[in-house]
Design a protein around this motif. Structure first.
Motif, mmCIF file in Angstrom:
data_model
loop_
_atom_site.group_PDB
_atom_site.id
_atom_site.type_symbol
_atom_site.label_atom_id
_atom_site.label_comp_id
_atom_site.label_asym_id
_atom_site.label_seq_id
_atom_site.Cartn_x
_atom_site.Cartn_y
_atom_site.Cartn_z
ATOM 1 N N GLY A 177 4.455 2.229 -14.376
ATOM 2 C CA GLY A 177 4.546 1.845 -15.660
ATOM 3 C C GLY A 177 4.272 0.405 -16.216
ATOM 4 O O GLY A 177 4.020 0.243 -17.346
ATOM 5 N N ARG A 178 2.815 0.126 -14.975
ATOM 6 C CA ARG A 178 2.480 -1.338 -15.152
ATOM 7 C C ARG A 178 1.394 -1.662 -15.569
ATOM 8 O O ARG A 178 0.796 -2.386 -15.385
ATOM 9 N N ASN A 179 0.531 -0.189 -15.508
ATOM 10 C CA ASN A 179 -0.471 -0.077 -16.028
ATOM 11 C C ASN A 179 -2.071 -0.758 -14.645
ATOM 12 O O ASN A 179 -2.880 -1.328 -15.107
ATOM 13 N N ILE A 180 -1.814 -0.862 -13.626
ATOM 14 C CA ILE A 180 -2.090 -1.296 -13.116
ATOM 15 C C ILE A 180 -2.965 -0.593 -12.232
ATOM 16 O O ILE A 180 -3.598 0.384 -11.762
ATOM 17 N N PRO A 181 -5.350 -1.035 -12.406
ATOM 18 C CA PRO A 181 -6.135 -0.353 -11.836
ATOM 19 C C PRO A 181 -5.984 0.710 -10.910
ATOM 20 O O PRO A 181 -5.165 -0.103 -9.774
ATOM 21 N N ARG A 182 -5.994 1.680 -10.489
ATOM 22 C CA ARG A 182 -6.569 2.446 -9.734
ATOM 23 C C ARG A 182 -7.128 1.642 -8.323
ATOM 24 O O ARG A 182 -6.911 1.384 -7.354
ATOM 25 N N GLU A 183 -8.445 0.490 -8.544
ATOM 26 C CA GLU A 183 -9.104 0.002 -7.608
ATOM 27 C C GLU A 183 -8.826 -1.490 -6.980
ATOM 28 O O GLU A 183 -8.496 -1.499 -5.951
ATOM 29 N N ARG A 184 -7.438 -1.544 -7.973
ATOM 30 C CA ARG A 184 -6.046 -2.822 -7.624
ATOM 31 C C ARG A 184 -5.032 -1.907 -6.297
ATOM 32 O O ARG A 184 -4.729 -2.232 -5.000
ATOM 33 N N LEU A 185 -5.174 -0.592 -6.671
ATOM 34 C CA LEU A 185 -3.779 -0.621 -5.928
ATOM 35 C C LEU A 185 -4.590 0.234 -4.413
ATOM 36 O O LEU A 185 -4.358 0.030 -3.165
ATOM 37 N N ALA A 186 -6.037 0.310 -4.492
ATOM 38 C CA ALA A 186 -6.992 1.211 -3.441
ATOM 39 C C ALA A 186 -7.300 -0.440 -2.383
ATOM 40 O O ALA A 186 -6.859 -0.538 -1.175
ATOM 41 N N GLU A 187 -7.317 -2.079 -3.352
ATOM 42 C CA GLU A 187 -7.340 -3.316 -2.601
ATOM 43 C C GLU A 187 -6.017 -3.125 -1.463
ATOM 44 O O GLU A 187 -6.193 -4.081 -1.030
ATOM 45 N N VAL A 188 -4.723 -3.357 -2.411
ATOM 46 C CA VAL A 188 -3.635 -3.419 -1.896
ATOM 47 C C VAL A 188 -3.541 -2.680 -0.363
ATOM 48 O O VAL A 188 -2.784 -2.515 0.754
ATOM 49 N N GLY A 189 -3.769 -0.758 -0.951
ATOM 50 C CA GLY A 189 -3.817 0.029 -0.081
ATOM 51 C C GLY A 189 -4.183 -0.361 1.316
ATOM 52 O O GLY A 189 -3.759 -0.148 2.819
ATOM 53 N N GLU A 190 -5.315 -1.259 1.421
ATOM 54 C CA GLU A 190 -6.007 -1.701 2.356
ATOM 55 C C GLU A 190 -5.294 -2.256 3.443
ATOM 56 O O GLU A 190 -5.351 -2.395 4.433
ATOM 57 N N PRO A 213 9.494 -32.673 8.084
ATOM 58 C CA PRO A 213 8.597 -32.636 6.467
ATOM 59 C C PRO A 213 8.525 -31.491 6.845
ATOM 60 O O PRO A 213 7.666 -30.668 6.575
ATOM 61 N N TYR A 214 8.863 -30.887 5.460
ATOM 62 C CA TYR A 214 9.048 -29.407 4.566
ATOM 63 C C TYR A 214 9.091 -29.496 3.698
ATOM 64 O O TYR A 214 9.031 -30.615 2.697
ATOM 65 N N GLU A 215 8.420 -27.763 3.016
ATOM 66 C CA GLU A 215 7.975 -28.157 1.710
ATOM 67 C C GLU A 215 8.282 -26.715 1.003
ATOM 68 O O GLU A 215 7.932 -25.703 2.488
ATOM 69 N N LEU A 216 8.294 -26.308 -0.092
ATOM 70 C CA LEU A 216 8.549 -24.810 -0.576
ATOM 71 C C LEU A 216 6.878 -23.726 -0.624
ATOM 72 O O LEU A 216 6.444 -25.251 -1.846
ATOM 73 N N VAL A 217 6.902 -23.332 -0.232
ATOM 74 C CA VAL A 217 5.690 -22.586 -1.025
ATOM 75 C C VAL A 217 6.154 -20.811 -1.644
ATOM 76 O O VAL A 217 6.783 -20.422 -1.163
ATOM 77 N N TYR A 218 4.607 -20.399 -1.382
ATOM 78 C CA TYR A 218 4.563 -19.147 -1.889
ATOM 79 C C TYR A 218 3.244 -17.899 -1.552
ATOM 80 O O TYR A 218 2.268 -18.300 -1.835
ATOM 81 N N GLN A 219 3.206 -16.736 -1.780
ATOM 82 C CA GLN A 219 2.872 -16.075 -1.283
ATOM 83 C C GLN A 219 2.816 -14.688 -2.404
ATOM 84 O O GLN A 219 3.915 -14.750 -3.111
ATOM 85 N N SER A 220 1.964 -14.252 -2.244
ATOM 86 C CA SER A 220 2.138 -12.508 -2.821
ATOM 87 C C SER A 220 1.798 -12.343 -3.705
ATOM 88 O O SER A 220 2.643 -11.253 -4.730
ATOM 89 N N ARG A 221 1.230 -13.212 -4.583
ATOM 90 C CA ARG A 221 1.170 -12.833 -6.096
ATOM 91 C C ARG A 221 0.019 -12.385 -6.452
ATOM 92 O O ARG A 221 -0.829 -11.773 -5.829
ATOM 93 N N SER A 222 0.663 -10.870 -7.437
ATOM 94 C CA SER A 222 -0.030 -10.644 -7.922
ATOM 95 C C SER A 222 -0.624 -10.270 -9.180
ATOM 96 O O SER A 222 -1.125 -9.132 -9.733
ATOM 97 N N GLY A 223 -0.356 -11.238 -10.127
ATOM 98 C CA GLY A 223 -0.421 -10.866 -11.501
ATOM 99 C C GLY A 223 -1.412 -11.310 -12.307
ATOM 100 O O GLY A 223 -2.478 -12.236 -11.756
ATOM 101 N N PRO A 224 -2.131 -10.674 -13.247
ATOM 102 C CA PRO A 224 -3.236 -11.682 -13.851
ATOM 103 C C PRO A 224 -3.249 -13.107 -13.768
ATOM 104 O O PRO A 224 -2.248 -13.391 -13.767
ATOM 105 N N PRO A 225 -4.487 -13.873 -13.480
ATOM 106 C CA PRO A 225 -4.515 -14.906 -13.736
ATOM 107 C C PRO A 225 -4.408 -15.995 -14.883
ATOM 108 O O PRO A 225 -3.434 -16.779 -14.442
ATOM 109 N N SER A 226 -4.250 -15.015 -15.834
ATOM 110 C CA SER A 226 -3.426 -15.365 -17.071
ATOM 111 C C SER A 226 -2.455 -15.417 -17.018
ATOM 112 O O SER A 226 -1.937 -16.652 -17.609
ATOM 113 N N GLN A 227 -1.376 -15.410 -16.818
ATOM 114 C CA GLN A 227 -0.151 -15.627 -16.385
ATOM 115 C C GLN A 227 0.539 -16.018 -15.257
ATOM 116 O O GLN A 227 0.164 -16.173 -14.544
#
Length: 339
Positions: A31-44, A225-239
Motif C-alpha cells: 500500500g505504500r507504492n514502493i518501487p520493486r527496485e527499492r525492495l530488491a535493494e533492501v533485500g540485499e 559525552p553522548y548524543e542522539l542519532v538516527y538510522q535506517s531512513r527509508s523515505g524520499p529525500p523531499s520528506q
C-alpha cells in the motif's frame, strides 16, 4: 484485578530463507507504492546474511527465557507469539488462541517507545486481526510503552559499559557515545503530541529516546559525552525525517578529531536486521574508513533484567505489582495506558 488467560508476544517478523525475503518486504510495504527496485535493494541486506533475519530466532530465545521466568515467578499463563509481517502471523495466532479457548490476552510488543509505527500500528494490527475473527475474538490488552522501565534501561547500561571496555584506553578517553534509533518522518514524530502536551519539537518519540540516553549515561561508571542519532531512513529525500543520521555524524566527529564511537542501539529491543546491517556493517565501515575506533553495544535481547521486566509488566497488569517508571515524561497522545 484484570484476569488473563494467556500471554502474547507481538513482533515484526522476518524472513528465514532467501525465497522469503521479497514476499516479506512486500508485506511490510504493501500500500505504500514502493518501487520493486527499492525492495530488491533492501533485500540485499538480507541476502548478505543468507536471507535470514535474526528477529524470529531472537523471539524464540526470548520466549524460552520468559517461559522459565514465568515458571519461577508462579505465573501460570500459556505463551503465544504472533508477528505483524511474517509467520507466525498475528491473525493466525489469535485464531489458534481462540480455538484453544483463550478469551483475555495480555500482549507485549517488541517495541519500547511511543509513536505511530511502534505503538499505534500494533494497536491497529490487533484490531484488524480481531475483526477478522469476529465477535468471539479474544480481547487483547497491549502493555504500556516500557522505554523507561528499569528492566529496559539496565541491560543498555551493562552493554554500553562492555562496549566501552572493548576500546583501547586511549580511544575510551575521548570516545563519543551515539545512542541510535530508527528515524521516522518528523511529521510522524510530532503527531504523538507537541509542546501543548509537554513535549519538545521532536515529539514524545524524540523526548523518550533522549531520556533513555540520559538514564543510561547517568548510570555508567564515569561521565561520557553522548548524543542522539538516527538510522535506517527509508523515505524520499523531499520528506523531512529525524536527524542526524548515524553515518553523517560519524563523519563529522572524525573531522573534529574524536578517536572512537560507541553506538548504542537504544531504540531497539533486539539485534535484528536493521541493527546487524545498518550498524554492524554500514556504520562500522564508515568509522573504519575514517580511522576511528568503533564498538556497538548489544540491545537488551535476553538480558536477565529485560526478561524479568516482562514478568514485572504481567504483575503490573494483573494488579500484583506497582508500575516501575524511571522517567517523568508526560503521557503521549498515542498511548492509552495509565502512567
Amino acid at each position: 484485578m484484570r484476569p488473563y488467560d494467556a500471554f502474547l508476544l507481538i513482533s515484526f517478523g522476518g524472513p528465514e530463507g532467501e525465497d522469503e525475503v521479497i514476499p516479506f518486504l512486500e508485506n511490510v510495504t504493501r500500500g505504500r507504492n514502493i518501487p520493486r527496485e527499492r525492495l530488491a535493494e533492501v533485500g540485499e541486506h538480507y541476502f548478505r546474511f543468507g536471507g535470514v533475519s535474526p528477529i524470529n530466532q531472537q523471539c524464540r530465545d526470548l520466549i524460552a527465557a520468559i517461559t522459565t521466568d514465568f515458571a519461577e515467578s508462579g505465573i501460570d499463563l500459556p505463551i503465544y507469539w504472533g508477528n505483524r509481517f511474517w509467520a507466525p502471523m498475528l491473525q493466525d495466532t489469535l485464531a489458534r488462541m481462540h480455538k484453544d479457548g483463550v478469551r483475555r490476552v495480555l500482549a507485549v510488543p517488541t517495541s519500547a517507545y511511543c509513536n505511530w509505527s511502534s505503538r499505534t500500528a500494533y494497536v491497529e494490527d490487533i484490531a484488524r486481526a480481531r475483526a477478522a475473527l469476529g465477535e468471539d475474538a479474544p480481547d487483547v490488552d497491549l502493555v504500556r510503552p516500557f522505554y523507561d522501565h528499569p528492566g529496559f534501561v539496565e541491560p543498555l547500561v551493562d552493554h554500553t559499559r562492555a562496549a566501552l571496555e572493548a576500546l583501547t584506553d586511549e580511544q575510551r578517553e575521548g570516545a563519543r557515545l551515539l545512542f541510535s534509533a530508527h528515524s521516522i518522518p518528523t511529521a510522524m514524530a510530532e503527531a504523538g503530541g507537541g509542546p501543548e502536551l509537554g513535549f519538545g519539537s521532536q515529539g514524545p518519540y524524540g523526548d523518550q529516546l533522549a531520556e533513555v540516553a540520559r538514564l543510561v549515561v547517568e548510570r555508567l561508571d564515569r561521565d561520557h559525552p553522548y548524543e542522539l542519532v538516527y538510522q535506517s531512513r527509508s523515505g524520499p529525500p523531499s520528506q523531512p525525517w529525524l536527524e542526524p543520521d548515524v553515518n553523517d555524524r560519524i563523519e563529522e566527529l572524525a573531522a573534529e578529531g574524536v578517536p572512537a564511537v560507541v553506538v548504542v542501539p537504544h531504540g531497539f529491543v533486539s539485534d535484528h536486521m536493521e541493527v546487524k546491517f545498518d550498524l554492524d556493517v554500514e556504520a562500522r565501515e564508515t568509522a573504519e574508513r575514517l580511522g576511528m575506533g568503533y564498538q556497538r553495544a548489544l540491545s537488551p535481547g535476553t538480558h536477565p533484567a529485560f526478561v524479568a521486566m516482562v514478568t514485572d509488566l504481567v504483575r503490573e497488569y494483573t494488579g500484583a505489582a506497582d508500575s516501575q517508571c524511571l522517567a517523568a515524561l508526560p503521557r503521549c497522545a498515542e498511548c492509552t495506558c495509565d502512567r
